[in-house]
Design a protein around this motif. Structure first.
Motif, PDB file in Angstrom:
ATOM      1  N   LEU A   1      -5.729   7.651  26.886  1.00 61.32           N
ATOM      2  CA  LEU A   1      -6.416   8.911  27.171  1.00 61.32           C
ATOM      3  C   LEU A   1      -7.182   9.370  25.937  1.00 61.32           C
ATOM      4  O   LEU A   1      -6.569   9.731  24.928  1.00 61.32           O
ATOM      5  N   PRO A   2      -8.524   9.386  25.993  1.00 62.53           N
ATOM      6  CA  PRO A   2      -9.296  10.008  24.915  1.00 62.53           C
ATOM      7  C   PRO A   2      -8.937  11.493  24.808  1.00 62.53           C
ATOM      8  O   PRO A   2      -8.361  12.073  25.742  1.00 62.53           O
ATOM      9  N   PRO A   3      -9.275  12.145  23.689  1.00 67.35           N
ATOM     10  CA  PRO A   3      -8.829  13.523  23.462  1.00 67.35           C
ATOM     11  C   PRO A   3      -9.136  14.498  24.595  1.00 67.35           C
ATOM     12  O   PRO A   3      -8.271  15.298  24.982  1.00 67.35           O
ATOM     13  N   ARG A   4     -10.350  14.459  25.140  1.00 64.23           N
ATOM     14  CA  ARG A   4     -10.691  15.426  26.198  1.00 64.23           C
ATOM     15  C   ARG A   4      -9.865  15.179  27.461  1.00 64.23           C
ATOM     16  O   ARG A   4      -9.427  16.116  28.127  1.00 64.23           O
ATOM     17  N   GLU A   5      -9.647  13.917  27.802  1.00 66.31           N
ATOM     18  CA  GLU A   5      -8.843  13.614  28.981  1.00 66.31           C
ATOM     19  C   GLU A   5      -7.389  14.023  28.754  1.00 66.31           C
ATOM     20  O   GLU A   5      -6.714  14.506  29.668  1.00 66.31           O
ATOM     21  N   TRP A   6      -6.909  13.838  27.517  1.00 66.65           N
ATOM     22  CA  TRP A   6      -5.537  14.264  27.193  1.00 66.65           C
ATOM     23  C   TRP A   6      -5.391  15.769  27.393  1.00 66.65           C
ATOM     24  O   TRP A   6      -4.446  16.236  28.034  1.00 66.65           O
TER      25      TRP A   6
ATOM     26  N   ASP B   1     -18.140  27.129  20.625  1.00 68.20           N
ATOM     27  CA  ASP B   1     -19.501  26.767  20.247  1.00 68.20           C
ATOM     28  C   ASP B   1     -19.930  25.438  20.855  1.00 68.20           C
ATOM     29  O   ASP B   1     -21.006  24.940  20.585  1.00 68.20           O
ATOM     30  N   GLU B   2     -19.071  24.848  21.677  1.00 67.30           N
ATOM     31  CA  GLU B   2     -19.427  23.617  22.365  1.00 67.30           C
ATOM     32  C   GLU B   2     -19.926  23.952  23.765  1.00 67.30           C
ATOM     33  O   GLU B   2     -19.407  24.847  24.425  1.00 67.30           O
ATOM     34  N   ASP B   3     -20.907  23.210  24.188  1.00 60.68           N
ATOM     35  CA  ASP B   3     -21.511  23.445  25.499  1.00 60.68           C
ATOM     36  C   ASP B   3     -21.065  22.336  26.440  1.00 60.68           C
ATOM     37  O   ASP B   3     -21.460  21.177  26.271  1.00 60.68           O
ATOM     38  N   MET B   4     -20.223  22.661  27.407  1.00 60.27           N
ATOM     39  CA  MET B   4     -19.780  21.670  28.387  1.00 60.27           C
ATOM     40  C   MET B   4     -20.122  22.180  29.783  1.00 60.27           C
ATOM     41  O   MET B   4     -19.768  23.287  30.152  1.00 60.27           O
ATOM     42  N   SER B   5     -20.797  21.374  30.521  1.00 59.68           N
ATOM     43  CA  SER B   5     -21.244  21.770  31.855  1.00 59.68           C
ATOM     44  C   SER B   5     -20.174  21.483  32.899  1.00 59.68           C
ATOM     45  O   SER B   5     -19.218  20.734  32.663  1.00 59.68           O
ATOM     46  N   GLY B   6     -20.374  22.069  34.064  1.00 56.51           N
ATOM     47  CA  GLY B   6     -19.490  21.776  35.179  1.00 56.51           C
ATOM     48  C   GLY B   6     -19.538  20.310  35.561  1.00 56.51           C
ATOM     49  O   GLY B   6     -18.534  19.724  35.967  1.00 56.51           O
ATOM     50  N   ASN B   7     -20.714  19.687  35.399  1.00 60.30           N
ATOM     51  CA  ASN B   7     -20.838  18.266  35.701  1.00 60.30           C
ATOM     52  C   ASN B   7     -19.976  17.423  34.774  1.00 60.30           C
ATOM     53  O   ASN B   7     -19.403  16.408  35.186  1.00 60.30           O
ATOM     54  N   ALA B   8     -19.891  17.833  33.513  1.00 60.85           N
ATOM     55  CA  ALA B   8     -19.063  17.098  32.556  1.00 60.85           C
ATOM     56  C   ALA B   8     -17.596  17.173  32.955  1.00 60.85           C
ATOM     57  O   ALA B   8     -16.860  16.181  32.860  1.00 60.85           O
ATOM     58  N   ILE B   9     -17.164  18.366  33.397  1.00 66.15           N
ATOM     59  CA  ILE B   9     -15.782  18.509  33.857  1.00 66.15           C
ATOM     60  C   ILE B   9     -15.524  17.559  35.024  1.00 66.15           C
ATOM     61  O   ILE B   9     -14.477  16.907  35.096  1.00 66.15           O
ATOM     62  N   GLU B  10     -16.476  17.473  35.939  1.00 70.40           N
ATOM     63  CA  GLU B  10     -16.326  16.578  37.081  1.00 70.40           C
ATOM     64  C   GLU B  10     -16.163  15.130  36.631  1.00 70.40           C
ATOM     65  O   GLU B  10     -15.382  14.365  37.208  1.00 70.40           O
ATOM     66  N   VAL B  11     -16.883  14.751  35.577  1.00 73.43           N
ATOM     67  CA  VAL B  11     -16.783  13.384  35.054  1.00 73.43           C
ATOM     68  C   VAL B  11     -15.383  13.125  34.511  1.00 73.43           C
ATOM     69  O   VAL B  11     -14.763  12.089  34.793  1.00 73.43           O
ATOM     70  N   TYR B  12     -14.838  14.085  33.721  1.00 71.85           N
ATOM     71  CA  TYR B  12     -13.504  13.905  33.156  1.00 71.85           C
ATOM     72  C   TYR B  12     -12.446  13.862  34.252  1.00 71.85           C
ATOM     73  O   TYR B  12     -11.502  13.065  34.186  1.00 71.85           O
ATOM     74  N   VAL B  13     -12.588  14.714  35.255  1.00 70.05           N
ATOM     75  CA  VAL B  13     -11.636  14.700  36.370  1.00 70.05           C
ATOM     76  C   VAL B  13     -11.713  13.363  37.098  1.00 70.05           C
ATOM     77  O   VAL B  13     -10.677  12.769  37.457  1.00 70.05           O
ATOM     78  N   SER B  14     -12.917  12.866  37.301  1.00 67.20           N
ATOM     79  CA  SER B  14     -13.095  11.587  37.985  1.00 67.20           C
ATOM     80  C   SER B  14     -12.431  10.448  37.210  1.00 67.20           C
ATOM     81  O   SER B  14     -11.777   9.567  37.796  1.00 67.20           O
ATOM     82  N   ARG B  15     -12.576  10.463  35.887  1.00 66.75           N
ATOM     83  CA  ARG B  15     -11.954   9.419  35.062  1.00 66.75           C
ATOM     84  C   ARG B  15     -10.432   9.484  35.149  1.00 66.75           C
ATOM     85  O   ARG B  15      -9.760   8.445  35.229  1.00 66.75           O
ATOM     86  N   LEU B  16      -9.900  10.714  35.114  1.00 65.85           N
ATOM     87  CA  LEU B  16      -8.449  10.851  35.239  1.00 65.85           C
ATOM     88  C   LEU B  16      -7.964  10.372  36.601  1.00 65.85           C
ATOM     89  O   LEU B  16      -6.934   9.693  36.707  1.00 65.85           O
TER      90      LEU B  16
ATOM     91  N   VAL C   1      -0.460   9.934  41.616  1.00 62.24           N
ATOM     92  CA  VAL C   1      -0.594  11.222  40.936  1.00 62.24           C
ATOM     93  C   VAL C   1      -1.974  11.750  41.295  1.00 62.24           C
ATOM     94  O   VAL C   1      -2.986  11.143  40.926  1.00 62.24           O
ATOM     95  N   ARG C   2      -2.032  12.864  42.011  1.00 64.46           N
ATOM     96  CA  ARG C   2      -3.272  13.273  42.646  1.00 64.46           C
ATOM     97  C   ARG C   2      -3.788  14.630  42.146  1.00 64.46           C
ATOM     98  O   ARG C   2      -3.041  15.598  42.073  1.00 64.46           O
ATOM     99  N   ILE C   3      -5.078  14.637  41.830  1.00 61.80           N
ATOM    100  CA  ILE C   3      -5.781  15.864  41.459  1.00 61.80           C
ATOM    101  C   ILE C   3      -6.654  16.257  42.649  1.00 61.80           C
ATOM    102  O   ILE C   3      -7.569  15.530  43.025  1.00 61.80           O
ATOM    103  N   ARG C   4      -6.350  17.385  43.224  1.00 63.70           N
ATOM    104  CA  ARG C   4      -7.056  17.837  44.425  1.00 63.70           C
ATOM    105  C   ARG C   4      -8.224  18.741  44.046  1.00 63.70           C
ATOM    106  O   ARG C   4      -8.106  19.593  43.165  1.00 63.70           O
ATOM    107  N   THR C   5      -9.359  18.544  44.698  1.00 60.88           N
ATOM    108  CA  THR C   5     -10.497  19.448  44.552  1.00 60.88           C
ATOM    109  C   THR C   5     -10.376  20.569  45.580  1.00 60.88           C
ATOM    110  O   THR C   5     -10.236  20.305  46.776  1.00 60.88           O
ATOM    111  N   VAL C   6     -10.387  21.802  45.101  1.00 62.28           N
ATOM    112  CA  VAL C   6     -10.349  22.967  45.988  1.00 62.28           C
ATOM    113  C   VAL C   6     -11.765  23.534  45.994  1.00 62.28           C
ATOM    114  O   VAL C   6     -12.187  24.200  45.047  1.00 62.28           O
ATOM    115  N   ARG C   7     -12.503  23.239  47.023  1.00 61.26           N
ATOM    116  CA  ARG C   7     -13.932  23.549  47.048  1.00 61.26           C
ATOM    117  C   ARG C   7     -14.198  25.032  46.846  1.00 61.26           C
ATOM    118  O   ARG C   7     -13.577  25.880  47.472  1.00 61.26           O
TER     119      ARG C   7
END
Length: 225
Positions: free
Chosen positions: A150-155, A182-197, A206-212
């Motif tokens: 797990l890279p730091p952000r995924e951890w 001071d870091e700029d992280m978009s919602g799309n970036a969060i989606e990428v990290y969730v997808s990798r996990l 082990v399941r991560i559910r999306t609640v629309r």
């Protein structure tokens, strides 16, 4: 660890932020006691580095309010004052340790790490979620007995989800947990990290559910068979 620095000297605040961030932590600084108090109400931090002489409300009052709310966050208080009564007062209102200015940054880090280790020792050092085991002290994660890379952000994202099992967390809450302000992280970036996990965890149930419209939720672990 995630660190909140409350220090009204911009140069010192910047130096403290750089010191913590340079050692692999996530640190952010505010220069006002009321702002610090507000953030402590709304966010989760592992350590508060707190100057005594803050505008708005002073560091003593920030510490007192945090303890009055039942917060167990370790508090390292900074001050230019050398009077014994000030140190005693700081400890009495809830500070865990006291560091007098000027101080050596290595001593600051050593004291900060000691406080956080002590705090974590009072909590579970290991989080178990079905086949997933996260060893916070050793910074290692296993799934079905095999090491999980797990890279730091995924951890940070996985730890945050594990601390909020069966709770929906928003993208904004995730950004606050894994990023400096001071870091700029978009919602799309969060989606990428969730997808990798998900790619790493779902084969092990082990399941991560999306609640629309709201965010994400780590589902409760399936019962052992």
């Amino acid at each position: 660890m995630r660190v909140l620095i409350a220090e009204d000297d911009p140069l010192l605040a910047d130096g403290l932020t750089r010191t913590f961030n340079g050692h692999g932590h996530v640190a952010d600084a505010v220069g006002d006691g009321r702002r610090a108090d507000d953030l402590l109400r709304r966010d989760t931090f592992d350590l508060l580095v707190l100057d005594v002489n803050l505008p708005g409300i002073d560091g003593f009052e920030v510490a007192r309010r945090a303890r009055a709310r039942g917060m167990a966050i370790p508090i390292l208080m900074l001050t230019a004052r050398d009077a014994v009564q000030d140190r005693v007062h700081g400890l009495n209102v809830g500070a865990d340790d006291y560091l007098q200015k000027p101080f050596d940054k290595e001593e600051l880090l050593a004291r900060a790490n000691a406080l956080v280790r002590r705090s974590r020792a009072q909590r579970a050092d290991t989080i178990v979620h079905g086949p997933l085991v996260m060893d916070l002290a050793a910074r290692r994660c296993f799934v079905d007995g095999d090491p999980l890379d797990l890279p730091p952000r995924e951890w940070l994202l996985l730890e945050y989800l594990l601390r909020n099992v069966e709770r929906v967390v928003t993208k904004d809450q995730i950004v606050a947990a894994v990023c400096r302000w001071d870091e700029d992280m978009s919602g799309n970036a969060i989606e990428v990290y969730v997808s990798r996990l998900r790619a790493k965890l779902e084969p092990h149930d082990v399941r991560i559910r999306t609640v629309r419209g709201f965010g994400y939720m780590l589902q409760a672990a399936a019962p052992a068979r």
